[in-house]
Design a protein around this motif. Sequence first.
Motif, short mmCIF file in Angstrom:
data_model
loop_
_atom_site.label_atom_id
_atom_site.label_comp_id
_atom_site.label_asym_id
_atom_site.label_seq_id
_atom_site.Cartn_x
_atom_site.Cartn_y
_atom_site.Cartn_z
N VAL A 44 8.52 -6.72 -2.73
CA VAL A 44 8.03 -7.43 -1.55
C VAL A 44 8.64 -6.84 -0.28
O VAL A 44 7.95 -6.67 0.74
CB VAL A 44 8.33 -8.94 -1.67
N LEU A 47 6.99 -3.59 0.44
CA LEU A 47 5.63 -3.89 0.91
C LEU A 47 5.65 -4.29 2.38
O LEU A 47 4.83 -3.82 3.17
CB LEU A 47 5.02 -4.99 0.04
N TYR A 51 4.05 -2.31 5.51
CA TYR A 51 3.07 -2.99 6.35
C TYR A 51 3.43 -2.87 7.83
O TYR A 51 2.57 -2.60 8.67
CB TYR A 51 2.95 -4.46 5.94
N MET A 80 0.69 0.46 -0.21
CA MET A 80 0.75 -1.01 -0.32
C MET A 80 -0.04 -1.50 -1.53
O MET A 80 0.41 -2.42 -2.22
CB MET A 80 0.26 -1.66 0.97
N CYS A 84 1.59 -3.53 -4.68
CA CYS A 84 1.07 -4.82 -5.15
C CYS A 84 0.71 -4.76 -6.63
O CYS A 84 0.99 -5.70 -7.37
CB CYS A 84 -0.18 -5.20 -4.33
#
Length: 92
Positions: A44, A47, A51, A80, A84
């Motif tokens: 996370v 990520l 982002y 990304m 995920c």
Amino acid sequence: MRWAYLYLEYKKDAYFWELIKIVEKELIILSLVYYEDNIVIKGVLVLLITYFYQELNQNYEPYQLNSLNQLDYYSANICMITICLAIGAYIT
């Protein structure tokens, strides 16, 4: 011209973009080292870092060539998506 490869591909007002890329890589390394046991938290954090880099890239458009801006944007998207999918595979 010895160090021209560091800044010639960028627009004049985005001379600092190489530093942003270095900070992004350092934040990813620090998050991977600090949370070495918590795989989901690492995913996370990476990520989120990716982002934020993608958003900065989209707002500044640092490269002189539009194709390089799009390439950097799409590569961040692929990273990304991969992160995920990896988080989802680890959870299941």
